[in-house]
Design an enzyme around this catalytic site. Structure first.
Site, PDB file in Angstrom:
ATOM      1  N   CYS A 129       0.800  -1.233   0.000  1.00 39.95           N
ATOM      2  CA  CYS A 129       0.000   0.000   0.000  1.00 39.95           C
ATOM      3  C   CYS A 129       0.829   1.279   0.000  1.00 39.95           C
ATOM      4  CB  CYS A 129      -0.947   0.004   1.199  1.00 39.95           C
ATOM      5  SG  CYS A 129      -2.174  -1.313   1.140  1.00 39.95           S
ATOM      6  N   CYS A 451       0.584   2.633   6.565  1.00 36.15           N
ATOM      7  CA  CYS A 451       0.940   1.240   6.821  1.00 36.15           C
ATOM      8  C   CYS A 451       0.859   0.479   5.513  1.00 36.15           C
ATOM      9  CB  CYS A 451      -0.001   0.615   7.847  1.00 36.15           C
ATOM     10  SG  CYS A 451      -1.739   0.640   7.326  1.00 36.15           S
TER      11      CYS A 451
END
Length: 468
Positions: A129, A451
């Site tokens: 991500c 994250c």
């Protein structure tokens, strides 16, 4: 050009450093503190601007496209927005997570499709991500090292059409059959393979390879560990959608470029996942992962999204020589990693104190926070971890907590929960939004954090560029 001279100016107990040269003299009478000297080879690196396609829920308007179509459109939009000459760009780097096998170096295909000169190199990176975060910092590294002066960094994700493979035994059979002569021998191979009861399909999953656990399951356990209630998560999700709706209606999401999708009558001009609701409606949704008692639902999770983003990074000298008004300096950044099972989504908690230390800043110096919202519970767990002396001492080997970001400065234009989260493209959205908010809110420093799968995290400090 004259050799840059480093000048130090003291503000309180902190000495700020900046360059004074023949191109630009930083005014010490500005309401902003003077820019600090970066630790990136002594070069100031700036964000000229950033754009993105509207972020759409997968299997909607973009469903007939391919990833490089979105990436190409983002690059074209960036070229049009900035009016930069393609010959002034020296490198293109894009991030993505689920690769389209037909365009393995997606950055190159998007670059060529956007009309960039053939002699401009391009490569593709992946880091879950934070793939476009990696594309940005790869660009920073190229500029800081003096290899180039101008880079287009971006990212794309296309969840409407992910590559689905035959099972491994069937793939092996197909390869053997290609070398097997005669229909009888091929039929024998087929019968033998089918008799072994092979798995027919392998579909990509948002799951950890090392643990086999899907991210939503990890988020549910994280919420239980930090005592994050269902109502807290639903309230935060509602906050994200409400703020994104407000920002969209006010025209603040100006990084969006209209996209005329071939074969579609209307031009796409807005994100389509922003849906303000009510706590009453959100509370009726059932658990999505740990059933029936989990607290993660479809409403307090980010959704599968199609979209692309791109930004123009330059050395300050190059940007000014070409007549650009940059939006922000890219200052310090860090990457962190931790336990991919129990601490999978705590990247921001680990990255924030480290990047603040590198930048010589305190939490109170930050005017704008832009954190990636994978799940409402993930955001709330990170905030609790950052505000815990116990967590700081026992898990981060730090003497004290870094503290919680001021929520009055936090994701004020919505976030991934509402705007959407194309895995490979979110990092550029965070950077561009942070820079735009600094200008809109008259702030100096922004902190970006995210994250990623694998227990990885990213943090970056961005500084507003003095505006004319």
């Amino acid at each position: 050009m004259a050799t840059p001279v480093l000048t130090a100016v003291k503000y309180g107990n902190v000495t700020r450093c900046f360059f004074k040269d023949a191109v630009r003299c930083v005014s010490t009478t500005s309401s902003l503190q003077s820019p600090r000297r970066p630790k990136t080879g002594g070069r100031n690196i700036v964000l000229v601007d950033g754009v993105r396609t509207p972020f759409l829920q997968s299997s909607t308007t973009y469903k007939s496209l391919m990833p490089h179509d979105l990436a190409r459109t983002a690059i074209q939009g960036l070229l049009k927005r900035t009016a930069v000459k393609t010959t002034d760009v020296e490198y293109v780097v894009f991030g993505t997570v689920i690769q389209e096998v037909n365009t393995s170096n997606l950055a190159r295909e998007a670059s060529l499709g956007a009309g960039m000169p053939q002699n401009i190199p391009a490569h593709t990176v992946t880091q879950a991500c934070i793939s476009s975060n990696q594309a940005i910092t790869t660009g920073v590294g190229l500029i800081a090292s003096g290899q180039v002066d101008a880079v287009v960094s971006g990212g794309v994700e296309f969840m409407s059409d992910v590559p689905i493979r035959w099972g491994r035994k069937l793939r092996q059979m197909a390869l053997k059959m290609n070398k097997t002569k005669g229909a009888q021998a091929q039929m024998s191979l087929l019968i033998k393979t089918l008799a072994s009861k092979p798995a027919f399909l392998e579909i990509p999953a948002v799951a950890e390879f090392s643990t086999g656990e899907v991210m939503g399951h990890s988020a549910d356990r994280l919420c239980a560990a930090f005592g994050i209630s269902r109502i807290e998560q639903d309230e935060y999700a509602l906050r994200s959608h409400t703020k994104a709706h407000w920002a969209s209606e006010k025209g603040l999401l100006s990084d969006i470029i209209p996209y005329k999708v071939p074969g579609v009558a209307e031009t796409v001009v807005k994100d389509n996942g922003i849906r303000p609701s009510s706590i009453e409606k959100l509370s009726k949704l059932k658990a999505a992962f740990i059933k029936p008692h989990g607290t993660i639902t479809a409403a307090n999770s980010s959704f599968l999204t199609d979209g692309a983003s791109a930004c123009l990074l330059m050395s300050e000298e190059k940007a000014l020589a070409l007549g650009f008004q940059p939006k922000a300096y890219l200052r310090e950044f860090v990457y962190v990693s931790q336990d991919p099972k129990d601490q999978l989504l705590l990247g921001p908690a680990y990255a924030t104190p480290r990047v603040l230390e590198k930048a010589g800043l305190a939490m109170s110096d930050i005017s704008v926070f832009e954190f990636h919202e994978a799940f409402a519970g993930q955001i709330l767990a990170n905030l609790k971890a950052m505000d815990s002396d116990y967590f700081a001492k026992n898990h981060m080997n730090r003497s004290e907590k870094v503290g919680t970001p001021d929520l009055s400065k936090f994701n004020l234009w919505g976030g991934s929960l509402s705007i959407g989260h194309p895995f490979g493209a979110t990092g550029v959205r965070l950077l561009t939004t942070a820079a735009n908010r600094l200008i809109d809110e008259d702030g100096q420093f922004a902190l970006i954090a995210a994250c990623a799968a694998g227990g990885i995290g990213h943090g970056m400090v961005v500084e507003r560029y003095p505006q004319k």
